[in-house]
Design a protein around this motif. Sequence first.
Motif, PDB file in Angstrom:
ATOM      1  N   HIS A  60       0.838  -1.199   0.000  1.00 47.07           N
ATOM      2  CA  HIS A  60       0.000   0.000   0.000  1.00 47.07           C
ATOM      3  C   HIS A  60       0.877   1.255   0.000  1.00 47.07           C
ATOM      4  O   HIS A  60       0.586   2.231  -0.708  1.00 47.07           O
ATOM      5  CB  HIS A  60      -0.928  -0.021   1.205  1.00 47.07           C
ATOM      6  CG  HIS A  60      -2.071   0.921   1.105  1.00 47.07           C
ATOM      7  ND1 HIS A  60      -3.050   0.993   2.050  1.00 47.07           N
ATOM      8  CD2 HIS A  60      -2.407   1.867   0.180  1.00 47.07           C
ATOM      9  CE1 HIS A  60      -3.930   1.913   1.709  1.00 47.07           C
ATOM     10  NE2 HIS A  60      -3.552   2.465   0.586  1.00 47.07           N
ATOM     11  N   TRP A  67       2.383   1.640  -3.425  1.00 49.91           N
ATOM     12  CA  TRP A  67       1.328   2.103  -4.332  1.00 49.91           C
ATOM     13  C   TRP A  67       1.056   3.593  -4.118  1.00 49.91           C
ATOM     14  O   TRP A  67       0.942   4.361  -5.076  1.00 49.91           O
ATOM     15  CB  TRP A  67       0.058   1.286  -4.125  1.00 49.91           C
ATOM     16  CG  TRP A  67      -1.034   1.692  -5.057  1.00 49.91           C
ATOM     17  CD1 TRP A  67      -1.233   1.276  -6.336  1.00 49.91           C
ATOM     18  CD2 TRP A  67      -2.059   2.651  -4.784  1.00 49.91           C
ATOM     19  NE1 TRP A  67      -2.332   1.907  -6.872  1.00 49.91           N
ATOM     20  CE2 TRP A  67      -2.855   2.763  -5.944  1.00 49.91           C
ATOM     21  CE3 TRP A  67      -2.392   3.421  -3.668  1.00 49.91           C
ATOM     22  CZ2 TRP A  67      -3.951   3.616  -6.020  1.00 49.91           C
ATOM     23  CZ3 TRP A  67      -3.478   4.267  -3.755  1.00 49.91           C
ATOM     24  CH2 TRP A  67      -4.247   4.353  -4.919  1.00 49.91           C
ATOM     25  N   ALA A 120       3.765   5.598  -5.513  1.00 45.50           N
ATOM     26  CA  ALA A 120       3.717   5.578  -6.978  1.00 45.50           C
ATOM     27  C   ALA A 120       2.822   6.699  -7.498  1.00 45.50           C
ATOM     28  O   ALA A 120       2.981   7.153  -8.628  1.00 45.50           O
ATOM     29  CB  ALA A 120       3.216   4.223  -7.476  1.00 45.50           C
ATOM     30  N   GLN A 121       1.904   7.167  -6.658  1.00 45.84           N
ATOM     31  CA  GLN A 121       1.022   8.263  -7.036  1.00 45.84           C
ATOM     32  C   GLN A 121       1.696   9.620  -6.817  1.00 45.84           C
ATOM     33  O   GLN A 121       1.251  10.626  -7.329  1.00 45.84           O
ATOM     34  CB  GLN A 121      -0.289   8.225  -6.223  1.00 45.84           C
ATOM     35  CG  GLN A 121      -0.973   6.887  -6.140  1.00 45.84           C
ATOM     36  CD  GLN A 121      -1.116   6.175  -7.469  1.00 45.84           C
ATOM     37  OE1 GLN A 121      -1.598   6.748  -8.428  1.00 45.84           O
ATOM     38  NE2 GLN A 121      -0.697   4.926  -7.515  1.00 45.84           N
ATOM     39  N   VAL A 158       7.379   0.846  -9.669  1.00 37.68           N
ATOM     40  CA  VAL A 158       6.098   1.543  -9.848  1.00 37.68           C
ATOM     41  C   VAL A 158       5.269   0.819 -10.904  1.00 37.68           C
ATOM     42  O   VAL A 158       4.085   0.551 -10.708  1.00 37.68           O
ATOM     43  CB  VAL A 158       6.315   3.023 -10.249  1.00 37.68           C
ATOM     44  CG1 VAL A 158       5.001   3.681 -10.647  1.00 37.68           C
ATOM     45  CG2 VAL A 158       6.977   3.785  -9.122  1.00 37.68           C
ATOM     46  N   THR A 159       5.889   0.474 -12.009  1.00 36.59           N
ATOM     47  CA  THR A 159       5.194  -0.216 -13.095  1.00 36.59           C
ATOM     48  C   THR A 159       4.634  -1.552 -12.617  1.00 36.59           C
ATOM     49  O   THR A 159       3.466  -1.873 -12.875  1.00 36.59           O
ATOM     50  CB  THR A 159       6.144  -0.437 -14.291  1.00 36.59           C
ATOM     51  OG1 THR A 159       6.615   0.832 -14.739  1.00 36.59           O
ATOM     52  CG2 THR A 159       5.454  -1.158 -15.423  1.00 36.59           C
ATOM     53  N   VAL A 176       3.975  -2.612  -9.506  1.00 32.71           N
ATOM     54  CA  VAL A 176       2.927  -2.441  -8.496  1.00 32.71           C
ATOM     55  C   VAL A 176       1.637  -1.947  -9.148  1.00 32.71           C
ATOM     56  O   VAL A 176       0.558  -2.481  -8.877  1.00 32.71           O
ATOM     57  CB  VAL A 176       3.394  -1.496  -7.372  1.00 32.71           C
ATOM     58  CG1 VAL A 176       2.246  -1.092  -6.468  1.00 32.71           C
ATOM     59  CG2 VAL A 176       4.498  -2.165  -6.560  1.00 32.71           C
ATOM     60  N   ARG A 177       1.735  -0.953 -10.013  1.00 33.16           N
ATOM     61  CA  ARG A 177       0.527  -0.443 -10.683  1.00 33.16           C
ATOM     62  C   ARG A 177      -0.130  -1.530 -11.529  1.00 33.16           C
ATOM     63  O   ARG A 177      -1.355  -1.659 -11.556  1.00 33.16           O
ATOM     64  CB  ARG A 177       0.861   0.765 -11.555  1.00 33.16           C
ATOM     65  CG  ARG A 177       1.064   2.022 -10.768  1.00 33.16           C
ATOM     66  CD  ARG A 177       1.284   3.201 -11.686  1.00 33.16           C
ATOM     67  NE  ARG A 177       1.354   4.438 -10.907  1.00 33.16           N
ATOM     68  CZ  ARG A 177       1.867   5.556 -11.375  1.00 33.16           C
ATOM     69  NH1 ARG A 177       2.339   5.612 -12.601  1.00 33.16           N
ATOM     70  NH2 ARG A 177       1.898   6.628 -10.610  1.00 33.16           N
ATOM     71  N   LEU A 178       0.677  -2.311 -12.232  1.00 28.62           N
ATOM     72  CA  LEU A 178       0.149  -3.384 -13.069  1.00 28.62           C
ATOM     73  C   LEU A 178      -0.572  -4.430 -12.225  1.00 28.62           C
ATOM     74  O   LEU A 178      -1.715  -4.793 -12.510  1.00 28.62           O
ATOM     75  CB  LEU A 178       1.277  -4.029 -13.879  1.00 28.62           C
ATOM     76  CG  LEU A 178       0.875  -5.184 -14.780  1.00 28.62           C
ATOM     77  CD1 LEU A 178      -0.050  -4.695 -15.886  1.00 28.62           C
ATOM     78  CD2 LEU A 178       2.111  -5.832 -15.372  1.00 28.62           C
ATOM     79  N   VAL A 218      -1.719  -4.317  -9.000  1.00 29.45           N
ATOM     80  CA  VAL A 218      -2.884  -3.787  -8.284  1.00 29.45           C
ATOM     81  C   VAL A 218      -4.005  -3.462  -9.274  1.00 29.45           C
ATOM     82  O   VAL A 218      -5.174  -3.773  -9.025  1.00 29.45           O
ATOM     83  CB  VAL A 218      -2.493  -2.550  -7.436  1.00 29.45           C
ATOM     84  CG1 VAL A 218      -3.715  -1.875  -6.853  1.00 29.45           C
ATOM     85  CG2 VAL A 218      -1.534  -2.976  -6.315  1.00 29.45           C
ATOM     86  N   GLY A 219      -3.650  -2.886 -10.407  1.00 24.15           N
ATOM     87  CA  GLY A 219      -4.654  -2.562 -11.414  1.00 24.15           C
ATOM     88  C   GLY A 219      -5.340  -3.800 -11.967  1.00 24.15           C
ATOM     89  O   GLY A 219      -6.566  -3.833 -12.108  1.00 24.15           O
TER      90      GLY A 219
END
Length: 120
Positions: free
Chosen positions: A30, A33, A36-37, A88-89, A91-93, A95-96
């Motif tokens: 978390h 993530w 990453a924002q 970042v890539t 984690v975003r991938l 979680v998304g």
Amino acid sequence: MTPRPVRPSPEVLGEAAVAFGLLASAARLHLVWALAQGESDVSGLAERVGGALPAVSQHLAKLKLAGLVRSRREGRRVVYLVDDPDVVTIVRLMVGQLADRRTGRERDTAAAGPLRGLGA
């Protein structure tokens, strides 16, 4: 002809296992993530993730030690950011994808009605 992937060394696999092990904690995932924002200080992160300040600070220390995040001073404030754009890539991938799957399952369940899975 597709090139054969390079076989990773045991050391690289060990480093990857450590990084994935750290991200196996929902709290640390978390935090990554959230970072990453955009970068943040500890109190801002604690507020964003709904965690206690000491716990967030400890998790950040572990992530920093592993090289997944870094910090910098802005006056008296310490600001944290993700040190590796590839993290970042990833984690975003992940979680998304999971969020999309969950949304799709919820949409399928709602469309099937309340009797889905009850043998009706």
